[in-house]
Scaffold this active site. Structure first.
Site, PDB file in Angstrom:
ATOM      1  N   SER B 326       0.811  -1.209   0.000  1.00  0.00           N
ATOM      2  CA  SER B 326       0.000   0.000   0.000  1.00  0.00           C
ATOM      3  C   SER B 326       0.854   1.274   0.000  1.00  0.00           C
ATOM      4  O   SER B 326       1.651   1.467  -0.909  1.00  0.00           O
ATOM      5  CB  SER B 326      -0.928  -0.065   1.214  1.00  0.00           C
ATOM      6  OG  SER B 326      -1.948   0.871   1.116  1.00  0.00           O
ATOM      7  N   ASP B 337      10.176   4.999 -10.330  1.00  0.00           N
ATOM      8  CA  ASP B 337       9.756   5.649 -11.577  1.00  0.00           C
ATOM      9  C   ASP B 337      10.632   6.847 -11.912  1.00  0.00           C
ATOM     10  O   ASP B 337      10.964   7.083 -13.070  1.00  0.00           O
ATOM     11  CB  ASP B 337       8.298   6.135 -11.460  1.00  0.00           C
ATOM     12  CG  ASP B 337       7.303   5.033 -11.806  1.00  0.00           C
ATOM     13  OD1 ASP B 337       7.756   3.890 -12.029  1.00  0.00           O
ATOM     14  OD2 ASP B 337       6.101   5.329 -11.862  1.00  0.00           O
ATOM     15  N   LYS B 351      -0.748  -4.148  -3.278  1.00  0.00           N
ATOM     16  CA  LYS B 351      -2.070  -3.635  -2.926  1.00  0.00           C
ATOM     17  C   LYS B 351      -2.261  -2.288  -3.621  1.00  0.00           C
ATOM     18  O   LYS B 351      -1.677  -1.287  -3.219  1.00  0.00           O
ATOM     19  CB  LYS B 351      -2.192  -3.482  -1.412  1.00  0.00           C
ATOM     20  CG  LYS B 351      -3.570  -3.003  -0.997  1.00  0.00           C
ATOM     21  CD  LYS B 351      -3.762  -3.130   0.484  1.00  0.00           C
ATOM     22  CE  LYS B 351      -5.077  -2.482   0.905  1.00  0.00           C
ATOM     23  NZ  LYS B 351      -5.197  -2.430   2.340  1.00  0.00           N
TER      24      LYS B 351
END
Lengths: 440, 420
Positions: B326, B337, B351
């Site tokens: 999460s 990224d 999740k």
């Protein structure tokens, strides 16, 4: 008109409006305050309240009808979910079906009770003229895992080498988590000739796990609930695959032929028999026992019933052994337990499944649907002749011996072999004095 | 006299209007727009307006017949095998959970009854008496996501991935995560026995019981350490209410020391508040999207970094494992990224949904209940989702049970090499 009069009439009108509004609220929300009975919300479909006392869930319905309690918490969450959930607003019917499933499975904490929506009702496809087919597998929910109890002989499931104890984690890539057994079976079944892909997880005996996808073509699975053959030396093996509507007649036909042969011994093979219809049990057990109790049922709202031997058996004196494994469940366990309790036959094989609940399927009509939904409820339990509830316990075999996957691969059956040896040596009654206590 | 009649007339008129109101409310509520008392069989409900062509945007109301529910309710009440002390409230709560989980096909939305809700809100505050494990339901199994370090659970040797089968000998099958947590927590100094199934990397299965003594678990969210040579490690356990201030204190101390490298340890961090994740990402990323949130029905909301990061430009690596879930996956995913950090360790939990918590007052209950509803899916800045798949580490390093037992940490060692 003077300002005073305008003000006065304004006040009077406001007063009247407030009076009317409070009247509406009282009439709508609390009619009991002004001596009016709550309007009939039609929550009690049967309309009968005679047996409500002492039954909290029924009492709740009556209070709800009278407006003494509300179902508001449910609707608060319903509204929240419909306005906030990522997949809002959801399909109202699916939400209702989900609520029904949750009521049974979380509310009653019962993995066996389940609700099957109209579109999964097996009659739907049949009505559409599509020939229904399956793969010949019996399933159950163990530790919330969808588990194979048994495969029918010569079925696609057996040819695909599914085994008792295999866990199916997805059906056509749809996870089985949260799926009821009824729903899973409905999804595995489909039109004749089509395929279904199962993801199967198997716990191997060395403690390792094997996972694979199996694609199986659906076939018309014939319900051959019984088969028998002679093994030599006058010993006959009768294999009961399941208990269904055809079992009683098939049993009577087979028994007629076998009795004429005057067998030396009988092996009753109940392995991988998941049970089913409890009806044929009495006739089958009565063929081996002269008298006595077979099982008792305890069903809510009904008198307890004791099912006894009829006293018209064909094989009262014939030496007998019974084969069991972890796929021996429910009605098959009743037969095995009765024959064992009365020291009529030893159990050869492995610990049985341990399913002692009785279920019944009811139709639930749904507005705007041609076919009803189905709800399967656990309505009671059965006890062995010794008064034991086998749920989650099972029957312990007298001789523990297993057919391994390797044996199946190579067409070996050490369990049947062992049973044969016992009957040939006439030692089938040796087990009754030594066995200590009951199944535990 | 005239006045008397006037007053009488007023009273009669008033009573008459009131009675008319009662009648309207009682007999013809639908005429004045009051159709929905919702104790009825027919229920007004939101529905997608597919005819409008704006299916996802416009909603209308539709009536559905709720009779099947009440029919099964009555049938079960009459026929279902007698339950010991069956509580009507449990039936209602069960129906609510079924509506959420089966109706929306969503295992992360759930209803928390008042007693369970109390436990859950303690969690987000960060202090309770228990054994110190984070739990999640994985494929129907109650799985330890993370044993918190320096807790009774960690000392007893429980590991991430262990499945709990029994609590004090009782099966926890059919219990929700929070119901199980309720059983595991208890007074300080008492013991609880957990029946564990463990699958090791070589796919062997073992089953055993572990006895754990409960203690106060004060979840300290952020813990940092000077590793020498200008290297600092920061371990973050969760994203609770006080995590951000603990983080700020740690970052202030570290940034004042002019760090040459940072190891951000998000292993066994099961997440928490999204704002915490944005806060963390902002420390390392100078500008851009931190988290993309899709609230469904075309509603997309991006959260941006603050632009005042104190650790921008400092070499950083992130430690992850299958207990990284999460909000901590948001941080790991964003740093990956932007090319700010490499991920080292094992594939993360996966999740990719966000839950919002709504409090609900229950008539006759002192404490409030709450409902957790999946309101959004989230994506990394490069629009990746972690749902089911998790994040693949750039450098895969596993910790074996033997290494764990010897208190070795090959992941940290590899990270030290990498950031140097």
């Amino acid at each position: 008109m003077s300002t005073k009069n305008i003000a006065l009439s304004f006040i009077s009108f406001s007063l009247l409006a407030v009076l009317f509004a409070s009247g509406v609220i009282i009439g709508f929300k609390k009619p009991s305050l002004v001596g009016l009975a709550a309007p009939d919300a039609g929550l009690l479909p049967s309309g009968s309240l005679a047996d409500a006392e002492g039954n909290p869930a029924l009492e709740y319905l009556i209070k709800l009808e009278k407006g003494e309690v509300t179902f508001d918490t449910f609707w608060d969450v319903w509204d929240l979910a419909q306005t906030k959930h990522y997949s809002r607003p959801g399909d109202a019917k699916q939400l209702m079906y989900g609520a029904i499933n949750g009521l049974l499975r979380f509310g009653y904490q019962d993995p066996y009770s389940a609700f099957l929506p109209p579109e999964l009702n097996p009659h739907v496809e049949e009505a559409l003229g599509k020939e229904q087919a399956g793969i010949g597998v019996e399933l159950d929910s163990q530790n919330t895992n969808l588990t194979v109890i048994a495969t029918l002989p010569n079925s696609p499931a057996q040819q695909a080498k599914l085994l008792t104890g295999d866990v199916i984690t997805s059906i056509d890539h749809q996870p089985t988590e949260g799926m009821s057994v009824l729903e899973a079976i409905a999804k595995i079944r489909g039109a004749l000739g089509t395929e279904v892909t199962l993801h199967v997880v198997r716990l191997l005996s060395d403690g390792t796990i094997e996972e694979r996808d199996v694609t199986i073509a659906r076939k018309a699975v014939e319900s051959q609930s019984l088969s028998w053959r002679e093994l030599g030396q006058g010993i006959v093996v009768i294999r009961l695959n399941t208990f269904d509507a055809t079992t009683r007649v098939q049993w009577q036909n087979a028994v007629g032929v076998i009795a004429d042969m005057d067998p030396v011994g009988i092996i009753l093979d109940l392995r991988s028999n998941p049970g089913g219809d409890i009806g044929p049990v009495q006739g089958i057990v009565s063929d081996f026992l002269s008298d006595g109790l077979i099982y008792k049922t305890q069903i809510k709202g009904r008198d307890d019933v004791e099912v006894r031997v009829t006293g018209e058996g064909h094989f009262i004196e014939t030496p007998l052994v019974v084969l069991t494994n972890t796929g021996t469940a429910s009605a098959a366990e009743i037969v095995a337990s009765a024959l064992r309790s009365h020291e009529r036959a030893p159990l050869i094989g492995s610990l049985t499944f341990g399913k002692g609940v009785l279920q019944e399927v009811y139709d639930i009509p749904v507005d705007g649907e041609l076919h009803p939904a189905l709800v399967s409820l656990v309505i009671g339990k059965w006890l062995t002749a010794d008064g034991i509830w086998l749920q989650g316990i099972g029957l312990v075999p007298d001789v523990a011996i297993e057919q391994t996957p390797d044996d199946i691969e190579n067409d070996r059956d050490p369990v049947l072999q062992k049973a044969y040896e016992i009957l040939v040596s006439g030692t089938q009654t040796d087990f009754f004095d030594t066995r200590a206590g009951e199944a535990a | 006299m005239k006045k008397f009649f006037l007053v009488l007339a007023c009273v009669v008129l008033g009573a008459g209007v009131f009675a008319a109101g009662v009648w309207m409310g009682y007999a013809h509520p639908e005429q004045i727009g009051l159709t929905d008392s919702r104790n009825n069989r027919t229920v007004k409900t939101l529905t997608k307006n597919t005819a409008s062509g704006l299916a996802s945007l416009e909603t209308t109301y539709e009536e559905i017949d709720f009779a099947p529910f009440w029919q099964v309710w009555e049938l079960a009440a009459r026929q279902h095998l007698e339950e010991e002390d069956l509580q009507t409230a449990d039936l209602i709560y069960g129906a609510i959970n079924g509506m959420l989980q089966f109706g929306f096909k969503d295992q992360f939305s759930s209803f928390l009854p008042p007693d369970v809700n109390e436990i859950a809100s303690d969690d987000l505050k960060g202090k309770f008496s228990g054994v110190g494990i984070e739990l999640e339901m994985q494929e129907g199994d109650l799985t330890i996501v993370a044993p918190l370090s320096d807790t009774p659970a960690a000392k007893a040797g429980l590991l991430a991935g262990d499945v709990i089968r029994t609590v004090d000998g009782d099966s926890i099958e059919d219990l929700t995560v929070l119901e199980a947590v309720e059983l595991i927590r208890g007074s300080i100094g008492t013991t609880v026995t957990l029946g564990i199934t463990r699958i090791t990397d070589d796919r062997k299965v073992s089953e055993f019981d572990v006895e754990v003594t409960r203690d106060i678990i004060d979840v300290e969210s952020v813990k940092w350490e000077d590793r020498g040579d200008g290297m600092y490690s920061i371990k973050v356990r969760n994203f609770a209410a006080d995590t951000m201030s603990e983080w700020d204190r740690a970052v202030d101390a570290i940034s004042a020391a002019r760090p040459r490298g940072i190891i951000l340890d998000l292993r066994n961090n099961a997440g928490g508040y999204v704002t915490g994740a944005v806060h963390f990402i902002s420390e390392f990323v100078p500008s851009g999207v931190a988290v993309r949130q899709d609230f469904g029905a075309g509603e997309v909301k991006n959260l941006y970094v603050y632009g005042d990061g104190k650790l921008v430009g400092v070499p950083v690596v992130v430690l992850v494992n299958r207990g990284t879930a999460s909000a901590s996956e948001m941080v790991a995913g964003a740093l990956q990224d932007y090319g700010v950090a490499k991920l080292i360790g094992e594939r993360t939990f996966g999740k990719g949904v966000l839950q919002e918590i709504f409090d609900l007052e229950i008539p006759g209950e002192a404490q409030s209940a709450s409902v957790r509803i999946v309101t959004a899916r989230w994506y990394t800045p490069k629009e990746r989702t972690v749902e089911f798949v998790g994040l693949q580490p750039d450098i895969e390093v596993k910790t074996t049970i033997e290494q764990y037992e010897r208190e070795e940490d090959p992941v940290l060692e590899r990270a030290m090499e990498e950031v140097r």
